[in-house]
Scaffold this active site. Structure first.
Site, PDB file in Angstrom:
ATOM      1  N   TYR A   1       0.841  -1.184   0.000  1.00  0.00           N
ATOM      2  CA  TYR A   1       0.000   0.000   0.000  1.00  0.00           C
ATOM      3  C   TYR A   1       0.882   1.241   0.000  1.00  0.00           C
ATOM      4  O   TYR A   1       1.762   1.385   0.837  1.00  0.00           O
ATOM      5  CB  TYR A   1      -0.915   0.028   1.234  1.00  0.00           C
TER       6      TYR A   1
ATOM      7  N   GLN B   1     -10.614   0.258   0.649  1.00  0.00           N
ATOM      8  CA  GLN B   1     -11.031  -0.557  -0.503  1.00  0.00           C
ATOM      9  C   GLN B   1      -9.825  -1.219  -1.187  1.00  0.00           C
ATOM     10  O   GLN B   1      -9.924  -2.357  -1.670  1.00  0.00           O
ATOM     11  CB  GLN B   1     -11.862   0.278  -1.511  1.00  0.00           C
TER      12      GLN B   1
ATOM     13  N   ASN C   1      -3.305   5.894   6.166  1.00  0.00           N
ATOM     14  CA  ASN C   1      -4.034   6.679   7.169  1.00  0.00           C
ATOM     15  C   ASN C   1      -4.851   5.762   8.087  1.00  0.00           C
ATOM     16  O   ASN C   1      -4.698   4.537   8.057  1.00  0.00           O
ATOM     17  CB  ASN C   1      -4.926   7.721   6.469  1.00  0.00           C
TER      18      ASN C   1
ATOM     19  N   GLN D   1      12.452  14.825  12.072  1.00  0.00           N
ATOM     20  CA  GLN D   1      11.300  13.998  12.459  1.00  0.00           C
ATOM     21  C   GLN D   1      10.063  14.857  12.689  1.00  0.00           C
ATOM     22  O   GLN D   1       8.966  14.507  12.268  1.00  0.00           O
ATOM     23  CB  GLN D   1      11.592  13.176  13.721  1.00  0.00           C
TER      24      GLN D   1
ATOM     25  N   HIS E   1       7.557  15.640   9.931  1.00  0.00           N
ATOM     26  CA  HIS E   1       6.712  14.597   9.339  1.00  0.00           C
ATOM     27  C   HIS E   1       5.243  14.784   9.700  1.00  0.00           C
ATOM     28  O   HIS E   1       4.358  14.491   8.917  1.00  0.00           O
ATOM     29  CB  HIS E   1       7.131  13.213   9.840  1.00  0.00           C
TER      30      HIS E   1
ATOM     31  N   GLU F   1      12.181   4.725  17.859  1.00  0.00           N
ATOM     32  CA  GLU F   1      12.249   4.267  16.471  1.00  0.00           C
ATOM     33  C   GLU F   1      13.640   4.574  15.884  1.00  0.00           C
ATOM     34  O   GLU F   1      14.300   3.701  15.341  1.00  0.00           O
ATOM     35  CB  GLU F   1      11.160   4.990  15.678  1.00  0.00           C
ATOM     36  N   HIS F   2      14.071   5.829  15.997  1.00  0.00           N
ATOM     37  CA  HIS F   2      15.397   6.249  15.520  1.00  0.00           C
ATOM     38  C   HIS F   2      16.212   6.750  16.699  1.00  0.00           C
ATOM     39  O   HIS F   2      15.721   7.568  17.472  1.00  0.00           O
ATOM     40  CB  HIS F   2      15.293   7.412  14.532  1.00  0.00           C
TER      41      HIS F   2
ATOM     42  N   ASP G   1      16.835   7.445   6.109  1.00  0.00           N
ATOM     43  CA  ASP G   1      15.520   7.500   5.473  1.00  0.00           C
ATOM     44  C   ASP G   1      15.612   7.179   3.990  1.00  0.00           C
ATOM     45  O   ASP G   1      14.647   6.685   3.402  1.00  0.00           O
ATOM     46  CB  ASP G   1      14.911   8.900   5.615  1.00  0.00           C
TER      47      ASP G   1
ATOM     48  N   GLU H   1      -0.816 -36.400  28.673  1.00  0.00           N
ATOM     49  CA  GLU H   1      -1.735 -35.377  28.156  1.00  0.00           C
ATOM     50  C   GLU H   1      -3.067 -35.980  27.697  1.00  0.00           C
ATOM     51  O   GLU H   1      -3.908 -35.280  27.136  1.00  0.00           O
ATOM     52  CB  GLU H   1      -1.061 -34.593  27.011  1.00  0.00           C
TER      53      GLU H   1
ATOM     54  N   HIS I   1      -2.224 -39.925  19.633  1.00  0.00           N
ATOM     55  CA  HIS I   1      -0.824 -39.512  19.520  1.00  0.00           C
ATOM     56  C   HIS I   1       0.092 -40.658  19.954  1.00  0.00           C
ATOM     57  O   HIS I   1       1.044 -41.016  19.264  1.00  0.00           O
ATOM     58  CB  HIS I   1      -0.543 -38.301  20.429  1.00  0.00           C
TER      59      HIS I   1
END
Lengths: 433, 433
Positions: free
Chosen positions: B130, B191, B214, B259, B262, B327-328, B361, B415, B420
């Site tokens: 995506y 969709q 999003n 950052q 963004h 994250e960074h 990046d 068990e 088995h």
């Protein structure tokens, strides 16, 4: 009787597609109830755990007795028969040896521009293992989850296991001991998952939760995912056996039944090049169902979801196996390795007549926590990787930055991320001064 | 101004805990809308895609024009300036080289009992990527997702990218070309995720879906998880810089801003041993905010979520970094490697003054799809592993089964899984005949 399909019949494709699409699980919608339980535990901590455990497990605890004390574990373990203890120890040793080989390597290298690149693996700091109570309380599952966590280097490993009516399973506790579990709490259900994820006064939170459970546990794991890591949400078990006619129908029948006996929603499928062999296996299944203690469960699974598929060739068998993407795949042909090499999608493969799937459930070494419901198309069984994470490393030299900086600046401008570009430009300007 | 914290102040622990707990994301509850969209696409296929694309992207398509034809991609790619093309090609080559080193090895070995054990890696057959439209349509993200998929060996890689008002981003399409993407569809939102997961007349289903999006896309990915694999659900971006006083405040300010620009929910934190340096960085940030094109976004992020934390020692810095699990992470100290080796939790580490995070990046080589919101405690950035899965292998010999079978039987009995045990026992009886 299970379905009989044959690739030579005109209706095969429709019948096979139907077999693949069978919905094998009742997942009752427990999400609202689970959300309420999680909210309770987050709001009231230990007090909520005590109340919920009394309500669901009919056990009265206090914050001090939520955790099973070491002496109590010792006493229960001492009651385990020596043969069971030895079997668990052998299983643990073999699982440990297999999973130690999975430990990935750290890497660093210097590229042609002088940049140093690489990655480093570190373990999750704390993990929680959910162990079901009652009938599905399997010591083998404790080993399969806990041993990889400890091999990965997880410092703190907490187990939650409900004790309905106050009854603990000594083998489960012994498996915890053997695997090196650090803490055992006698709580279960969504409340145990909530306690592991968010913590209470007595249960410190963990970073990752693994282990099987009922619909409540599964829904709770889905809900806390993101706050903590989780393993897969396992569905009912499956086995696919590919066999030519040169096999003992009895072996194959018992292998099919050893999945079917887990659960009425389990699925056992035989794919064979030999129609007569397929019929002989189905007859052997019926014969064993007459005496098997769990015949009600196994019989329902075999009747509703079992199938015998007759194929014209092993090529067709490979194609069908990839479409099924089975959790467990046994290959009983003249050259099982050659066939296995052509299979793209399967959780675990068992080769040749002396490798019943049950060996893999207990003692082979590979993990028995495996992707179900065709998810082997995109996921793997549990491994040390589930308890490790990778941190990437980079170090540019002035020379490497001179070589790469302008392209980074170009791309930052193309993406209209000005500060990205400036952070590179400021350094290039300094180097060019 | 951001928050200023200092570990020598008595209120530090409370202030730092507050900083960690800041909810940085508005996730509007779009789940009901997303469920309806997915149901539409499943029920009506292409027709639903055409309608929803007209409604949300204001583009009239037909089932025949859902996919962007090769000639149209060629024409758009031809319009890309050569400098941009070269930068993308250099980035792709470096990302490819880095990720090729991640390819894991297949293993098989024979243990002391003669059992053959091992595992085999296979790629996911088909993956969907995506790509957002509009402002956040980043060609670099196409490379970071598509290159590892192709390195892993994914045969069919389909991209969906919405083209609001019919406008396609030529750089995104060129990145698809360079990375070897096989199909591009001009659809977006829930969709597109539904089409990738379930398929329509024109979009064949895939097995794994990755890529950012999003709230609708994130909710759709959560919903289709299980039917297909997904990568992480990414939150707003973060950077943590650990710096001593021996650095250029301007470099650090720009790294923090790269950052912050963004997203208003992004978070930039400086941890420093030098309070005066911390103030100088904050001043440099304010100065750059006067001219930065995305100052409104970056300023809001810095004001609401930014922080300067003054610590007494680098030991304290390590502790704080592990609690943040960023994250960074940039390390700008005298010996950054030594400090990095002590960090347990971080998505990616950038070492020394010549490695601005923006290099990572775009062009460093490691992946820029990284765990956010403290999930680096239990998860890793995107890698070839996300497009591979492991099948375990076992083969017992008669000798190995004789050695291991009795223990498996013991555990099966413990068990209460009779079939088995019988599947092992039948074979042992045959061997002992």
């Amino acid at each position: 009787m299970p379905q009989f399909l044959s690739t030579i019949e005109p209706g095969f494709e429709a019948a096979f597609a139907h077999l693949l699409s069978l919905k094998r699980e009742d997942s009752p919608d427990v999400d609202a109830a689970v959300a309420a339980i999680i909210a309770e535990v987050r709001a009231r901590g230990d007090a909520a755990l005590v109340e919920l455990t009394e309500r669901f497990d009919r056990v009265r605890l206090t914050p001090e007795t939520l955790r099973i004390p070491e002496e109590e574990i010792d006493a229960l373990c001492a009651a385990v028969p020596p043969a069971d203890r030895q079997a668990l120890e052998l299983a643990a040793a073999r699982i440990r040896a297999y999973h130690e080989r999975q430990m990935p390597e750290d890497e660093t290298w210097t590229d042609d521009l002088g940049a140093t690149l690489g990655w480093r693996w570190t373990p999750v700091s704390a993990a929680g293992l959910y162990v079901p109570g009652g009938l599905a309380s399997y010591p083998s599952s404790v080993l399969m989850n806990a041993v990889p966590a400890k091999v990965a280097g997880v410092k703190r490993l907490a187990v939650t296991v409900p004790t309905p009516d106050g009854v603990a399973n000594p083998l489960v506790l012994l498996a915890c001991r053997i695997a090196g579990v650090d803490e055992v709490f006698r709580i279960g259900g969504a409340q145990a998952v909530a306690a592991l994820a968010y913590g209470t006064e007595s249960v410190r939170p963990v970073d990752k939760i693994t282990g099987p459970g009922n619909a409540y546990v599964a829904a709770a794991k889905r809900r806390v995912f993101g706050k903590v890591g989780i393993d897969m949400i396992a569905g009912p078990s499956e086995i696919l056996v590919i066999a030519d006619g040169d096999n003992d129908p009895d072996f194959v029948a018992l292998d099919l039944l050893s999945q079917a006996e887990h659960d009425e929603s389990a699925q056992s499928i035989l794919v064979t090049t030999d129609a007569a062999f397929g019929r002989a296996v189905a007859q052997a299944v019926e014969r064993h169902l007459e005496t098997l203690p769990r015949a009600a469960i196994a019989g329902a699974s075999w009747r509703d979801f079992g199938a015998v598929v007759v194929v014209r060739s092993l090529d067709e068998a490979v194609e069908i196996a990839d479409r099924i993407a089975a959790e467990h795949l046994e290959i009983l042909t003249a050259d099982p390795e050659a066939l296995a090499a052509r299979i793209q999608h399967a959780g675990a493969i068992f080769l040749g007549p002396w490798t019943p799937e049950a060996i893999g459930d207990y003692i082979g070494g590979p993990n028995h926590v495996l992707p179900t419901a065709r998810t082997a198309r995109f996921s793997s069984g549990l491994s040390v990787m589930d308890f490790l994470k990778r941190t990437t490393l980079s170090r540019m030299t002035p020379e490497a930055l001179r070589a790469l900086g302008p392209a980074a600046e170009t791309l930052a401008q193309a993406e209209r991320l000005e500060a990205h570009g400036l952070s590179v430009r400021a350094r290039l300007d300094r180097l060019n001064r």
